[in-house]
Scaffold this active site. Structure first.
Site, short mmCIF file in Angstrom:
data_model
loop_
_atom_site.label_atom_id
_atom_site.label_comp_id
_atom_site.label_asym_id
_atom_site.label_seq_id
_atom_site.Cartn_x
_atom_site.Cartn_y
_atom_site.Cartn_z
CG HIS A 154 33.34 8.34 19.38
ND1 HIS A 154 34.50 8.79 18.81
CD2 HIS A 154 33.38 8.73 20.66
CE1 HIS A 154 35.21 9.42 19.72
NE2 HIS A 154 34.56 9.40 20.85
CG ASP A 193 33.69 8.47 15.39
OD1 ASP A 193 33.23 9.61 15.48
OD2 ASP A 193 34.53 7.99 16.20
CG MET A 220 38.69 1.63 22.44
SD MET A 220 38.02 3.15 21.75
CE MET A 220 39.36 4.30 22.03
CD GLU A 261 40.10 9.61 26.78
OE1 GLU A 261 39.58 8.67 26.14
OE2 GLU A 261 40.61 10.61 26.24
CE LYS A 313 39.69 17.64 27.07
NZ LYS A 313 39.09 17.67 25.73
CD GLU A 368 43.78 12.57 24.95
OE1 GLU A 368 42.84 11.82 24.67
OE2 GLU A 368 43.88 13.75 24.54
CG HIS A 413 42.63 14.33 28.24
ND1 HIS A 413 41.64 13.40 28.09
CD2 HIS A 413 42.64 15.06 27.10
CE1 HIS A 413 41.08 13.55 26.89
NE2 HIS A 413 41.69 14.55 26.27
CG ASP A 473 43.22 7.85 24.19
OD1 ASP A 473 43.25 6.71 23.68
OD2 ASP A 473 42.17 8.51 24.31
CG ASP A 495 42.19 17.90 24.27
OD1 ASP A 495 43.32 17.41 24.42
OD2 ASP A 495 41.19 17.24 23.96
CG ASP A 525 43.47 15.91 21.00
OD1 ASP A 525 43.87 15.47 22.10
OD2 ASP A 525 42.27 16.10 20.74
CG ASP A 584 42.24 10.58 21.23
OD1 ASP A 584 41.83 10.96 20.11
OD2 ASP A 584 41.58 10.76 22.27
C1 GLT Z 1 37.40 13.13 21.97
C2 GLT Z 1 38.25 13.28 23.18
C3 GLT Z 1 39.17 12.14 23.30
C4 GLT Z 1 38.48 10.87 23.65
C5 GLT Z 1 37.60 10.40 22.57
C6 GLT Z 1 36.82 9.21 23.08
S1 GLT Z 1 36.63 11.60 21.86
O1 GLT Z 1 38.16 13.33 20.83
O2 GLT Z 1 38.95 14.52 23.14
O3 GLT Z 1 40.20 12.38 24.20
O4 GLT Z 1 39.44 9.86 23.81
O5 GLT Z 1 35.50 9.49 23.37
MN MN Z 2 42.62 15.09 23.90
MN MN Z 3 41.40 10.54 24.28
#
Ligand code: GLT
Ligand code: MN
Ligand code: MN
Length: 390
Positions: free
Chosen positions: A57, A60, A91, A184, A186, A220, A223, A248, A258, A260, A290
């Protein structure tokens, strides 16, 4: 002994600065790991070995309130780290969610000044990504949503989002950036309800854009699983529409926040069918993990986390190959599939004659219903292959 599961840059595995750089902060607790500079994160990825690229980002890399000198300093350190590790920037994206100015959305905010600022911030972030050679530009609308639908007309919100994307596509074209935009989805978190809750929502939305050819999706795992959906089917929809521009990869228990988690950490069977799909259909884009390490991890364990993501992918790729070559699987697939060029040809292209032939046919429902479909056996064999029984 050579490691069959050692990644190479050709595998196009990438990590975000925010993923391996995650400090372990959560809504209930302070960071458990030291904050690393962007250059230090790239060096860490170099230690992981086999990583193709890094993603970021805007903030970041360059903090939102950095001075021009600070920004140049950070960028130059980052560029040196990329050079020494041979890691590329794959990216880039915009942080349109952390600053309190975006508390009610960015492109969809009710405040015209916030919307204009969000578009400006994205243009600058696109410049930054292009400076480092990013090819894909991701849009994750972290704050694009509501807690109460009294606050916004959702159709107006969608219109604002569309206008922003149309504008930013033109900006990319005019600057000669050649970005592929990847949207993306969510369903919720951090907003109570987020617009464009699933990849399917975005696939439909893309068709309404002015420059739809340059816009695809970035699904993702976590998500879609948060929404209780089958991720493999969502990715398949994107692939068959020619819209899988980025992915992702991570993992997630159904029905949780979420999480991750490391790729494949929760549901190995879904991960297997996902890898199989990507490999069968020769997805050639970046594979971005991700995800972030458990909050309990130290630096060494973060490295193990990153290695684990890639290793699991490569093991599953080998499992997919074995599955396809397995005698029993092949026998079962043969039994399950009943091709007929004649029958398919009847409705493969419309003609009145074909329609009349079809209308005149009689079908034996009993015979169709009694043909064996040994899916139990097929699934058990799949599980055995996954569990290492040859
Ligand atoms: C954040 C989010 C991710 C996205 C990122 C991109 S930021 O961590 O939960 O799923 O991919 O903005
Ligand atoms: Mn996520
Ligand atoms: Mn993501």
């Amino acid at each position: 002994m050579a490691d069959d599961f050692a990644p190479t840059p050709k595998d196009k595995f990438t990590f975000g600065l925010w993923t391996v750089g995650n400090t372990g902060r959560d809504p209930f607790g302070e960071p458990t790991r030291a904050r690393l500079t962007p250059a230090e994160i790239v060096d860490l990825l170099g230690e992981v070995e086999g990583v193709h690229g890094v993603n970021f980002h805007d903030n970041d890399l360059v903090p939102i309130d950095a001075s021009a000198e600070q920004s140049e300093q950070i960028k130059s350190e980052f560029a040196k780290a990329l050079k020494r590790t041979k890691i590329k920037v794959a990216m880039a994206t915009t942080n349109l969610f952390a600053d309190p100015a975006f508390r009610d959305g960015a492109f969809t905010s009710n405040d015209a000044e916030v919307r204009a600022y969000a578009v400006q911030k994205t243009m600058r972030a696109m410049d930054l990504g292009a400076e480092f050679g990013a090819q894909v530009y991701v849009f994750w609308g972290g704050r694009e949503g509501t807690e109460t639908d009294g606050s916004k007309d959702p159709i107006e919100a969608e219109l604002r989002f569309r206008k922003a994307l149309d504008f930013l596509c033109e900006y990319s074209i005019e600057r000669g950036y050649d970005y592929k935009f990847a949207l993306e989805a969510k369903p919720n978190e951090p907003r109570g309800h987020m617009y464009f809750a699933t990849t399917g929502h975005y696939l439909a939305f893309i068709q309404t854009l002015k420059h739809k050819d340059m816009v695809g999706v970035n699904p993702e795992v976590a998500h879609e699983h948060m929404a209780g959906l089958n991720f493999v089917h969502g990715v398949a929809a994107a692939l068959s529409a020619g819209k899988l521009f980025h992915i992702d990869l991570n993992d997630q228990e159904f029905g949780r926040y979420d999480q991750d988690f490391r790729f494949g950490a929760v549901n190995i069977k879904h991960a297997f069918f996902l890898v199989k799909l990507l490999e069968d259909h020769k997805y050639a884009g970046f594979k971005h993990f991700d995800a972030h390490a458990y909050r309990t991890a130290d630096r060494a364990d973060v490295i193990e986390f990153a290695r684990g993501c890639m290793r699991t992918y490569l093991i599953l790729r080998e499992k997919a190959r074995r599955w396809g070559a397995d005698d029993e699987v092949r026998k079962l697939l043969k039994q399950i599939n009943r091709p007929s060029k004649d029958l398919d040809g009847l409705w493969g292209g419309y003609s009145r004659a074909h329609a009349e032939t079809l209308l005149g046919m009689t079908f034996d429902r009993g015979a169709m219903a009694s043909r064996p479909l040994p899916y139990e056996r097929l699934d058990q064999r799949t599980m055995e292959i996954l569990m290492g029984i040859e």
